[in-house]
Design a protein around this motif. Structure first.
Motif, short mmCIF file in Angstrom:
data_model
loop_
_atom_site.label_atom_id
_atom_site.label_comp_id
_atom_site.label_asym_id
_atom_site.label_seq_id
_atom_site.Cartn_x
_atom_site.Cartn_y
_atom_site.Cartn_z
N LYS A 39 10.87 59.38 63.43
CA LYS A 39 10.81 59.80 65.14
C LYS A 39 11.25 58.08 65.59
CE LYS A 39 9.03 61.13 69.10
NZ LYS A 39 9.30 60.34 69.66
N GLU A 40 11.84 57.43 65.51
CA GLU A 40 12.05 56.23 65.51
C GLU A 40 13.94 56.59 65.95
OE1 GLU A 40 12.71 51.51 65.12
OE2 GLU A 40 11.07 53.03 63.95
N ASP A 74 15.24 59.44 67.91
CA ASP A 74 14.96 58.90 69.54
C ASP A 74 16.40 58.43 69.73
OD1 ASP A 74 12.83 60.37 69.35
OD2 ASP A 74 10.62 58.46 69.33
N GLN A 115 18.98 60.66 69.80
CA GLN A 115 18.45 61.56 71.00
C GLN A 115 18.38 62.82 70.27
OE1 GLN A 115 20.80 61.26 74.56
NE2 GLN A 115 19.53 59.81 75.83
#
Length: 203
Positions: free
Chosen positions: A67-68, A71, A74
């Motif tokens: 997820k990092e 993110d 994007q």
């Protein structure tokens, strides 16, 4: 950069924007998180962290790391099966097998979370829609080593599924990050495609 090079880059970006990356770290040709970063740079529609062999604690730790990376670029991050992890990590979506979806529905999920369901027949796609899925992943469309010995359902099945429901249908099974094959699949009515092996081995 020459005009041809710019055009080729745009075509690749357009291609990847229709691809959902379904992960399988055991197939990755380089360290898994490094492969995820390479894929995020291509701009896929989403990263779906599958990893079916992991128990919840291990899956959750890996999900936080993936997820990092997502993110940072994007790229939407989706969990598979583990709704607790989807909630905890703030995932944009959750993919559920139909039997799990029947039992749990949207229980405990933010209404804004996108909820997908895996289906293998037109009837299942209709059921998923009735249960409130936001989209379905339908397969398997082409022959794949993941389903050895099982005949692919083919583009006719995909077309029928797309005609039978009003929600987006994503095709899975034997699909490569190949423009011609993806264009044929989209022409059958799919909103996008899911790629596993080809994503885990590309550079």
């Amino acid at each position: 950069m020459c005009r041809e090079g710019i055009h080729a880059m745009k075509m690749e970006k357009d291609l990847w924007s229709r691809i959902t990356v379904v992960t399988n770290r055991k197939l990755a040709v380089r360290p898994f998180l490094e492969q995820i970063e390479i894929l995020c740079q291509k701009g896929p529609e989403r990263i779906l962290l599958r990893e079916k062999d992991l128990k919840l604690p291990e899956y959750e730790k890996l999900a936080e790391k993936v997820k990092e990376i997502c993110d940072r670029y994007q790229v939407p991050f989706y969990c598979h099966t583990y709704r607790e992890t989807a909630v905890k990590t703030g995932a944009q979506g959750l993919q559920l097998p139909l039997p799990v979806f029947r039992e749990t529905g949207r229980q405990g999920l933010d209404p804004k979370m996108v909820l997908g369901c895996s289906v293998h027949s037109v009837q299942e796609a209709r059921e998923a829609e009735a249960l409130g899925a936001d989209y379905v992943i339908a397969g398997h469309i082409y022959a794949t080593d993941c389903k050895k010995g099982l005949a692919p359902r083919g583009l006719e099945f995909l077309e029928e599924t797309c005609r039978s429901v009003s929600l987006p249908v994503y095709a899975i099974g034997g699909i490569r990050p190949d423009q011609e094959q993806i264009e044929k699949t989209l022409a059958a009515g799919a909103r996008g495609v899911c790629v596993m092996s080809g994503a885990m081995t590309c550079g």
